[in-house]
Design a protein around this motif. Structure first.
Motif, short mmCIF file in Angstrom:
data_model
loop_
_atom_site.label_atom_id
_atom_site.label_comp_id
_atom_site.label_asym_id
_atom_site.label_seq_id
_atom_site.Cartn_x
_atom_site.Cartn_y
_atom_site.Cartn_z
N THR A 81 33.48 -21.11 33.09
CA THR A 81 33.93 -20.88 34.47
C THR A 81 33.71 -22.16 35.27
OG1 THR A 81 31.76 -20.04 35.13
CG2 THR A 81 33.40 -18.42 34.42
N ASP A 82 34.45 -22.27 36.35
CA ASP A 82 34.30 -23.44 37.22
C ASP A 82 33.78 -22.97 38.57
OD1 ASP A 82 34.44 -25.99 38.27
OD2 ASP A 82 36.53 -25.77 38.89
N PRO A 83 32.49 -23.21 38.85
CA PRO A 83 31.90 -22.72 40.10
C PRO A 83 32.09 -23.68 41.28
CG PRO A 83 30.20 -23.73 38.77
CD PRO A 83 31.49 -23.85 37.98
N GLY A 84 32.87 -24.75 41.10
CA GLY A 84 33.01 -25.75 42.16
C GLY A 84 33.62 -25.17 43.42
N THR A 85 33.33 -25.82 44.53
CA THR A 85 33.92 -25.44 45.82
C THR A 85 34.63 -26.66 46.39
OG1 THR A 85 32.12 -23.88 46.21
CG2 THR A 85 33.48 -24.49 48.11
N PRO A 86 35.97 -26.70 46.32
CA PRO A 86 36.81 -25.64 45.76
C PRO A 86 36.81 -25.69 44.24
CG PRO A 86 38.16 -27.49 46.39
CD PRO A 86 36.76 -27.84 46.81
N SER A 87 37.13 -24.55 43.63
CA SER A 87 37.22 -24.50 42.18
C SER A 87 38.57 -25.05 41.75
CB SER A 87 37.07 -23.06 41.69
OG SER A 87 37.30 -22.99 40.30
N THR A 88 38.55 -26.03 40.86
CA THR A 88 39.79 -26.59 40.35
C THR A 88 40.21 -25.96 39.04
OG1 THR A 88 38.53 -28.41 39.39
CG2 THR A 88 39.54 -28.80 41.54
N GLY A 89 39.36 -25.06 38.51
CA GLY A 89 39.72 -24.31 37.32
C GLY A 89 39.39 -25.04 36.02
#
Length: 204
Positions: free
Chosen positions: A168-176
């Protein structure tokens, strides 16, 4: 001695103005000039950018171009956005195309228009075009999270094995997640790059 008469109305087109001077001995001198009154406004339209384009705020320099023509000559073209917010005058000319650049600093739906002025001072305002200026999202600097879903840690297998991973990509924003690669004893397994979210069946 200077003699002046102010605010003389002229008709459109050529006007012949004559001045005569007479001295006390009744000697007369006459001089005529032709003055053209230009009442024809230019034509102008914004040709770049095109309506509906989207640009990021503050990071992109937009090329603004207006096509302007006149029965005499164009003096310059000024560019505006939204409600009479001045961008600036043209900085280059190529034929009938008048151009400058602009880096927008506000977001949202934005209208752009141009005002062309001829050498007689007649102005003409173009129709507006609408573009969108969007905020630039923050960069995703958070790495993905990944874990093995198959086989289980420490399990004993024979023959082929199905490799599975949860990512999963938890980044903010998530780039997927764009891909998941599998390795065996630190060496990449040929063909074991999954870009579909599925789990390839690979030989153990």
């Amino acid at each position: 001695t200077n003699w002046t008469v102010s605010s003389i109305p002229l008709t459109s087109g050529a006007n012949v103005i004559t001045v005569t001077a007479k001295d006390a001995a009744n000697n007369v001198a006459t001089k005529s000039i032709t003055v053209n009154r230009d009442t024809t406004a230019p034509t102008v339209s914004v040709t770049a950018p095109t309506a509906g384009q989207t640009f990021p705020v503050g990071t992109t320099t937009i090329s603004l171009t207006a096509n302007a023509t006149d029965n005499i000559a164009i003096d310059h073209v000024d560019f505006y956005f939204n409600s009479a917010q001045f961008i600036g005058g043209n900085t280059s000319v190529s034929g009938s195309n008048y151009t400058r650049t602009w880096t927008p600093t506000v977001t949202g739906a934005t209208t752009i228009y141009a005002i062309a002025y001829d050498t007689s001072g007649n102005p003409k305002t173009s129709s507006t075009i609408s573009i969108q200026i969007d905020a630039v999202p923050p960069a995703d600097t958070t790495p993905p999270t990944v874990s093995m879903s198959a086989p289980a840690t420490g399990s004993t297998v024979s023959g082929s094995v199905t490799l599975g991973a949860n990512a999963t990509d938890p980044g903010t924003p998530s780039t997927g997640i764009t891909s998941v690669a599998f390795y065996l004893d630190g060496t990449a397994i040929s063909g074991a790059i999954d870009t579909t979210g599925g789990n390839p069946n690979l030989p153990a």
